[in-house]
Design a protein around this motif. Structure first.
Motif, PDB file in Angstrom:
ATOM      1  N   LYS A  65       0.839  -1.199   0.000  1.00  8.15           N
ATOM      2  CA  LYS A  65       0.000   0.000   0.000  1.00  8.15           C
ATOM      3  C   LYS A  65       0.874   1.249   0.000  1.00  8.15           C
ATOM      4  CE  LYS A  65      -3.659  -0.651   2.297  1.00  8.15           C
ATOM      5  NZ  LYS A  65      -4.603  -0.849   3.413  1.00  8.15           N
ATOM      6  N   GLY A  66       0.566   2.160  -0.906  1.00 10.03           N
ATOM      7  CA  GLY A  66       1.334   3.388  -1.029  1.00 10.03           C
ATOM      8  C   GLY A  66       2.492   3.281  -2.002  1.00 10.03           C
ATOM      9  N   ARG A  67       2.845   2.058  -2.401  1.00  9.02           N
ATOM     10  CA  ARG A  67       3.948   1.867  -3.356  1.00  9.02           C
ATOM     11  C   ARG A  67       3.448   1.304  -4.691  1.00  9.02           C
ATOM     12  NH1 ARG A  67       7.791  -1.829  -2.380  1.00  9.02           N
ATOM     13  NH2 ARG A  67       6.445  -3.170  -1.105  1.00  9.02           N
ATOM     14  N   PHE A  68       2.421   0.463  -4.643  1.00  8.01           N
ATOM     15  CA  PHE A  68       1.895  -0.174  -5.852  1.00  8.01           C
ATOM     16  C   PHE A  68       0.532   0.414  -6.198  1.00  8.01           C
ATOM     17  CE2 PHE A  68       4.120  -4.600  -5.412  1.00  8.01           C
ATOM     18  CZ  PHE A  68       5.342  -3.963  -5.267  1.00  8.01           C
ATOM     19  N   THR A  69       0.239   0.456  -7.499  1.00  9.69           N
ATOM     20  CA  THR A  69      -1.048   0.940  -7.968  1.00  9.69           C
ATOM     21  C   THR A  69      -1.570   0.005  -9.051  1.00  9.69           C
ATOM     22  OG1 THR A  69      -0.407   3.242  -7.555  1.00  9.69           O
ATOM     23  CG2 THR A  69      -2.313   2.871  -8.964  1.00  9.69           C
ATOM     24  N   ILE A  70      -2.787  -0.491  -8.871  1.00 12.93           N
ATOM     25  CA  ILE A  70      -3.427  -1.319  -9.872  1.00 12.93           C
ATOM     26  C   ILE A  70      -4.399  -0.457 -10.676  1.00 12.93           C
ATOM     27  CG2 ILE A  70      -5.282  -2.069  -8.306  1.00 12.93           C
ATOM     28  CD1 ILE A  70      -5.182  -4.816  -9.722  1.00 12.93           C
ATOM     29  N   SER A  71      -4.425  -0.699 -11.981  1.00 15.32           N
ATOM     30  CA  SER A  71      -5.310   0.081 -12.845  1.00 15.32           C
ATOM     31  C   SER A  71      -5.680  -0.759 -14.052  1.00 15.32           C
ATOM     32  CB  SER A  71      -4.641   1.384 -13.283  1.00 15.32           C
ATOM     33  OG  SER A  71      -3.478   1.099 -14.053  1.00 15.32           O
ATOM     34  N   ARG A  72      -6.599  -0.217 -14.838  1.00 19.86           N
ATOM     35  CA  ARG A  72      -7.043  -0.959 -16.012  1.00 19.86           C
ATOM     36  C   ARG A  72      -7.301  -0.003 -17.169  1.00 19.86           C
ATOM     37  NH1 ARG A  72     -12.752  -4.233 -16.703  1.00 19.86           N
ATOM     38  NH2 ARG A  72     -12.499  -4.780 -18.886  1.00 19.86           N
ATOM     39  N   ASP A  73      -6.903  -0.455 -18.354  1.00 16.85           N
ATOM     40  CA  ASP A  73      -7.225   0.248 -19.589  1.00 16.85           C
ATOM     41  C   ASP A  73      -8.340  -0.543 -20.261  1.00 16.85           C
ATOM     42  OD1 ASP A  73      -7.373   1.109 -22.272  1.00 16.85           O
ATOM     43  OD2 ASP A  73      -5.283   1.742 -22.249  1.00 16.85           O
ATOM     44  N   ASN A  74      -9.558  -0.033 -20.184  1.00 16.39           N
ATOM     45  CA  ASN A  74     -10.705  -0.770 -20.712  1.00 16.39           C
ATOM     46  C   ASN A  74     -10.601  -1.008 -22.202  1.00 16.39           C
ATOM     47  OD1 ASN A  74     -11.926  -0.951 -18.206  1.00 16.39           O
ATOM     48  ND2 ASN A  74     -12.997   0.988 -18.455  1.00 16.39           N
ATOM     49  N   ALA A  75     -10.101  -0.020 -22.927  1.00 10.99           N
ATOM     50  CA  ALA A  75     -10.018  -0.149 -24.382  1.00 10.99           C
ATOM     51  C   ALA A  75      -9.089  -1.291 -24.780  1.00 10.99           C
ATOM     52  CB  ALA A  75      -9.549   1.160 -24.988  1.00 10.99           C
ATOM     53  N   LYS A  76      -8.050  -1.507 -23.997  1.00 15.01           N
ATOM     54  CA  LYS A  76      -7.079  -2.559 -24.304  1.00 15.01           C
ATOM     55  C   LYS A  76      -7.354  -3.841 -23.531  1.00 15.01           C
ATOM     56  CE  LYS A  76      -3.328   0.682 -25.338  1.00 15.01           C
ATOM     57  NZ  LYS A  76      -1.948   1.103 -24.973  1.00 15.01           N
ATOM     58  N   ASN A  77      -8.340  -3.803 -22.641  1.00 21.72           N
ATOM     59  CA  ASN A  77      -8.634  -4.945 -21.761  1.00 21.72           C
ATOM     60  C   ASN A  77      -7.354  -5.434 -21.087  1.00 21.72           C
ATOM     61  OD1 ASN A  77     -10.392  -6.664 -20.464  1.00 21.72           O
ATOM     62  ND2 ASN A  77     -10.402  -8.195 -22.093  1.00 21.72           N
ATOM     63  N   THR A  78      -6.633  -4.493 -20.558  1.00 25.81           N
ATOM     64  CA  THR A  78      -5.344  -4.764 -19.930  1.00 25.81           C
ATOM     65  C   THR A  78      -5.334  -4.166 -18.527  1.00 25.81           C
ATOM     66  OG1 THR A  78      -4.191  -4.803 -22.048  1.00 25.81           O
ATOM     67  CG2 THR A  78      -2.850  -4.413 -20.081  1.00 25.81           C
ATOM     68  N   VAL A  79      -4.826  -4.946 -17.601  1.00 22.09           N
ATOM     69  CA  VAL A  79      -4.691  -4.513 -16.210  1.00 22.09           C
ATOM     70  C   VAL A  79      -3.209  -4.293 -15.930  1.00 22.09           C
ATOM     71  CG1 VAL A  79      -5.065  -5.151 -13.805  1.00 22.09           C
ATOM     72  CG2 VAL A  79      -6.750  -5.775 -15.550  1.00 22.09           C
ATOM     73  N   TYR A  80      -2.916  -3.253 -15.181  1.00 25.00           N
ATOM     74  CA  TYR A  80      -1.531  -2.891 -14.882  1.00 25.00           C
ATOM     75  C   TYR A  80      -1.269  -2.942 -13.391  1.00 25.00           C
ATOM     76  CZ  TYR A  80      -1.877  -1.019 -19.610  1.00 25.00           C
ATOM     77  OH  TYR A  80      -2.084  -0.879 -20.965  1.00 25.00           O
ATOM     78  N   LEU A  81      -0.018  -3.164 -13.057  1.00 26.59           N
ATOM     79  CA  LEU A  81       0.432  -3.015 -11.678  1.00 26.59           C
ATOM     80  C   LEU A  81       1.687  -2.153 -11.721  1.00 26.59           C
ATOM     81  CD1 LEU A  81      -0.100  -3.831  -8.716  1.00 26.59           C
ATOM     82  CD2 LEU A  81       1.632  -5.619  -9.041  1.00 26.59           C
ATOM     83  N   GLN A  82       1.530  -0.908 -11.330  1.00 24.64           N
ATOM     84  CA  GLN A  82       2.666  -0.002 -11.242  1.00 24.64           C
ATOM     85  C   GLN A  82       3.323  -0.206  -9.884  1.00 24.64           C
ATOM     86  OE1 GLN A  82       3.975   2.261 -13.542  1.00 24.64           O
ATOM     87  NE2 GLN A  82       5.613   2.462 -12.011  1.00 24.64           N
ATOM     88  N   MET A  83       4.587  -0.560  -9.900  1.00 30.83           N
ATOM     89  CA  MET A  83       5.314  -0.859  -8.668  1.00 30.83           C
ATOM     90  C   MET A  83       6.440   0.152  -8.505  1.00 30.83           C
ATOM     91  SD  MET A  83       5.438  -5.025  -8.884  1.00 30.83           S
ATOM     92  CE  MET A  83       6.625  -5.022 -10.227  1.00 30.83           C
ATOM     93  N   ASN A  84       6.368   0.937  -7.461  1.00 29.96           N
ATOM     94  CA  ASN A  84       7.391   1.944  -7.166  1.00 29.96           C
ATOM     95  C   ASN A  84       8.111   1.590  -5.877  1.00 29.96           C
ATOM     96  OD1 ASN A  84       6.487   3.430  -9.430  1.00 29.96           O
ATOM     97  ND2 ASN A  84       5.022   4.571  -8.185  1.00 29.96           N
ATOM     98  N   SER A  85       9.258   2.198  -5.687  1.00 33.06           N
ATOM     99  CA  SER A  85      10.041   1.992  -4.460  1.00 33.06           C
ATOM    100  C   SER A  85      10.200   0.512  -4.152  1.00 33.06           C
ATOM    101  CB  SER A  85       9.372   2.725  -3.281  1.00 33.06           C
ATOM    102  OG  SER A  85       9.224   4.094  -3.566  1.00 33.06           O
ATOM    103  N   LEU A  86      10.623  -0.235  -5.136  1.00 33.46           N
ATOM    104  CA  LEU A  86      10.722  -1.682  -4.977  1.00 33.46           C
ATOM    105  C   LEU A  86      11.780  -2.060  -3.948  1.00 33.46           C
ATOM    106  CD1 LEU A  86      10.221  -2.689  -8.684  1.00 33.46           C
ATOM    107  CD2 LEU A  86       8.881  -3.562  -6.752  1.00 33.46           C
ATOM    108  N   LYS A  87      11.483  -3.153  -3.243  1.00 33.94           N
ATOM    109  CA  LYS A  87      12.360  -3.660  -2.188  1.00 33.94           C
ATOM    110  C   LYS A  87      12.747  -5.100  -2.523  1.00 33.94           C
ATOM    111  CE  LYS A  87       9.612  -1.080   1.205  1.00 33.94           C
ATOM    112  NZ  LYS A  87       8.809  -1.190   2.455  1.00 33.94           N
TER     113      LYS A  87
END
Length: 123
Positions: A65-87
């Motif tokens: 929480k606070g480092r990763f963000t899940i999102s979706r591009d409906n047009a592409k039917n693709t889900v993303y996981l943006q991962m920051n400050s990786l450990k």
């Protein structure tokens, strides 16, 4: 035929960022999630996103929480996981999953899975 195909994994250093993608084909679902599994450990929940007529809701494990963000591009039917400050403890194989109704943090509640993508974070 339903397919979930993950991509975007790799070898990075502590503090770096990565964006994982999960391309879905065959149908769309109301809920998608990311799980991860480190060697000799159980597969664990990372994040989920659920869609309804009112919009979308996201859910995260406390560890990301606070480092990763899940999102979706409906047009592409693709889900993303943006991962920051990786450990280094984020090192694992990351799996995309989908289910028809509702959202869950339990891996056995998901009907469809991708093949996984490896994320390695060096210290």
């Amino acid at each position: 035929q339903v397919q979930l195909v993950e991509s975007g994994g790799g070898l990075v250093q502590t503090g770096d960022s990565l964006r994982l993608s999960c391309a879905a084909s065959g149908r769309t679902f109301s809920s998608y999630a990311w799980f991860r599994q480190a060697p000799k450990k159980e597969r664990e929940f990372v994040a989920a996103i659920m869609f309804s007529w009112t919009g979308s809701n996201t859910y995260y494990a406390n560890s990301v929480k606070g480092r990763f963000t899940i999102s979706r591009d409906n047009a592409k039917n693709t889900v993303y996981l943006q991962m920051n400050s990786l450990k280094p403890e984020d090192t694992a194989t990351y799996y995309c999953a989908a289910r028809e109704y509702g959202v869950s943090r339990t891996r056995t509640d998901y009907d469809y899975w991708g093949q996984g993508t490896q994320v390695t974070v060096s210290s």
